[in-house]
Enzyme design. Structure first.
Site, PDB file in Angstrom:
ATOM      1  N   HIS A 110      46.043 -24.231   5.835  1.00 44.52           N
ATOM      2  CA  HIS A 110      44.849 -25.056   5.594  1.00 44.52           C
ATOM      3  C   HIS A 110      44.819 -26.263   6.540  1.00 44.52           C
ATOM      4  O   HIS A 110      43.780 -26.597   7.109  1.00 44.52           O
ATOM      5  CB  HIS A 110      44.836 -25.597   4.155  1.00 44.52           C
ATOM      6  CG  HIS A 110      44.737 -24.562   3.080  1.00 44.52           C
ATOM      7  ND1 HIS A 110      45.601 -24.509   2.014  1.00 44.52           N
ATOM      8  CD2 HIS A 110      43.858 -23.551   2.890  1.00 44.52           C
ATOM      9  CE1 HIS A 110      45.263 -23.513   1.211  1.00 44.52           C
ATOM     10  NE2 HIS A 110      44.208 -22.907   1.723  1.00 44.52           N
ATOM     11  N   LYS A 145      39.351 -20.978 -12.486  1.00 39.97           N
ATOM     12  CA  LYS A 145      40.420 -20.476 -11.605  1.00 39.97           C
ATOM     13  C   LYS A 145      41.803 -20.888 -12.105  1.00 39.97           C
ATOM     14  O   LYS A 145      42.809 -20.498 -11.537  1.00 39.97           O
ATOM     15  CB  LYS A 145      40.207 -20.983 -10.181  1.00 39.97           C
ATOM     16  CG  LYS A 145      39.193 -20.157  -9.406  1.00 39.97           C
ATOM     17  CD  LYS A 145      39.525 -20.132  -7.919  1.00 39.97           C
ATOM     18  CE  LYS A 145      38.769 -19.030  -7.199  1.00 39.97           C
ATOM     19  NZ  LYS A 145      39.159 -18.925  -5.785  1.00 39.97           N
ATOM     20  N   ARG A 204      43.029 -15.436   8.198  1.00 38.23           N
ATOM     21  CA  ARG A 204      44.435 -15.210   8.517  1.00 38.23           C
ATOM     22  C   ARG A 204      44.663 -13.820   9.091  1.00 38.23           C
ATOM     23  O   ARG A 204      45.544 -13.608   9.905  1.00 38.23           O
ATOM     24  CB  ARG A 204      45.303 -15.359   7.257  1.00 38.23           C
ATOM     25  CG  ARG A 204      45.341 -16.761   6.722  1.00 38.23           C
ATOM     26  CD  ARG A 204      45.903 -16.786   5.323  1.00 38.23           C
ATOM     27  NE  ARG A 204      45.061 -16.031   4.410  1.00 38.23           N
ATOM     28  CZ  ARG A 204      45.235 -15.941   3.106  1.00 38.23           C
ATOM     29  NH1 ARG A 204      46.272 -16.550   2.553  1.00 38.23           N
ATOM     30  NH2 ARG A 204      44.416 -15.250   2.352  1.00 38.23           N
ATOM     31  N   SER A 248      48.507 -19.675  -0.845  1.00 34.54           N
ATOM     32  CA  SER A 248      48.836 -20.623  -1.914  1.00 34.54           C
ATOM     33  C   SER A 248      49.454 -19.897  -3.105  1.00 34.54           C
ATOM     34  O   SER A 248      50.371 -20.400  -3.743  1.00 34.54           O
ATOM     35  CB  SER A 248      47.585 -21.382  -2.359  1.00 34.54           C
ATOM     36  OG  SER A 248      47.104 -22.190  -1.321  1.00 34.54           O
TER      37      SER A 248
HETATM   38  O1  PNS Z   1      40.369 -21.357  -1.376  1.00 34.53           O
HETATM   39  P1  PNS Z   1      39.494 -20.275  -1.936  1.00 34.53           P
HETATM   40  O2  PNS Z   1      39.783 -20.080  -3.400  1.00 34.53           O
HETATM   41  O3  PNS Z   1      39.588 -19.010  -1.126  1.00 34.53           O
HETATM   42  O4  PNS Z   1      37.972 -20.799  -1.785  1.00 34.53           O
HETATM   43  C1  PNS Z   1      36.892 -20.039  -2.301  1.00 34.53           C
HETATM   44  C2  PNS Z   1      35.592 -20.868  -2.333  1.00 34.53           C
HETATM   45  C3  PNS Z   1      35.829 -22.185  -3.044  1.00 34.53           C
HETATM   46  C4  PNS Z   1      35.168 -21.168  -0.911  1.00 34.53           C
HETATM   47  C5  PNS Z   1      34.502 -20.028  -3.036  1.00 34.53           C
HETATM   48  O5  PNS Z   1      35.003 -19.517  -4.242  1.00 34.53           O
HETATM   49  C6  PNS Z   1      33.254 -20.845  -3.320  1.00 34.53           C
HETATM   50  O6  PNS Z   1      32.498 -21.151  -2.405  1.00 34.53           O
HETATM   51  N1  PNS Z   1      33.055 -21.223  -4.612  1.00 34.53           N
HETATM   52  C7  PNS Z   1      31.970 -22.098  -5.035  1.00 34.53           C
HETATM   53  C8  PNS Z   1      30.866 -21.299  -5.774  1.00 34.53           C
HETATM   54  C9  PNS Z   1      29.966 -20.596  -4.773  1.00 34.53           C
HETATM   55  O7  PNS Z   1      29.330 -21.193  -3.936  1.00 34.53           O
HETATM   56  N2  PNS Z   1      29.933 -19.250  -4.886  1.00 34.53           N
HETATM   57  C10 PNS Z   1      29.157 -18.414  -3.990  1.00 34.53           C
HETATM   58  C11 PNS Z   1      29.967 -18.079  -2.742  1.00 34.53           C
HETATM   59  S1  PNS Z   1      29.108 -16.907  -1.737  1.00 34.53           S
END
Ligand code: PNS
Length: 160
Positions: free
Chosen positions: A17, A41, A95, A133
């Site tokens: 990150h 989550k 990644r 993570s």
């Molecule tokens: O670190 P992560 O868990 O891979 O991040 C995922 C994240 C936070 C980017 C994704 O879950 C997200 O954008 N969540 C917010 C809700 C949202 O906008 N959902 C639609 C995504 S297309």
């Protein structure tokens, strides 16, 4: 001013990150690291701890560019938060090919929701590309050494 949002769970922040944050700050004038609140989550670290850890990691490891990086929590849709803070870009790290499918779907979906917000990807540096993570949390839970996987601030936080 070009502004980008780097959203994620960051539970906890890894060197992968941090690599993406630093490189995004090399391209965009302002980068906001958006920490997803989403309690569904079931994060190991609470929001305040994740934000505090990211801030320390950035100021410890990224030098002067830290001044152009904000860290904040958000809830709801990523694109709505990007609009709220005036970010024209969403940053995500890739990644491996296995990340691509879900990231492609999210990028297209976000673009449908907010055509003015585009997604850009940084390929995580090779030396950090194995990091996740979830695996780091598992290793830490069993008392393993995660000091080469996480910034010192995150190692301290996990130990605490
Ligand atoms: O670190 P992560 O868990 O891979 O991040 C995922 C994240 C936070 C980017 C994704 O879950 C997200 O954008 N969540 C917010 C809700 C949202 O906008 N959902 C639609 C995504 S297309």
């Amino acid at each position: 001013m070009t502004s980008a949002l780097y959203p994620g769970s960051f539970d906890p922040i890894t060197f992968g990150h941090l690599d993406v944050i630093g490189r995004a700050a090399g391209v965009f004038e302002r980068v906001t690291v958006g920490v997803l609140i989403n309690p569904r989550k079931n994060p190991m670290l609470n929001l305040e701890d994740r934000i505090d850890t990211i801030r320390h990691a950035i100021s410890d490891e990224l030098g002067d560019i830290a001044q152009r990086i904000d860290v904040a929590g958000f809830d709801g849709l990523t694109v709505e938060y990007a609009r709220q803070i005036g970010a024209g870009f969403i940053v995500r790290g890739l990644r491996a090919v296995s990340d691509f499918e879900i990231e492609l779907q999210m990028a297209h979906t976000n673009r449908k929701l907010a055509p003015e917000v585009d997604t850009v990807f940084f390929m995580t540096a090779l030396e950090h590309a194995y990091l996740s993570s979830s695996l780091v949390k598992e290793i830490a839970a069993f008392g393993g050494d995660v000091s080469r996987m996480l910034p010192a601030a995150a190692v301290r936080r996990l130990r605490a």
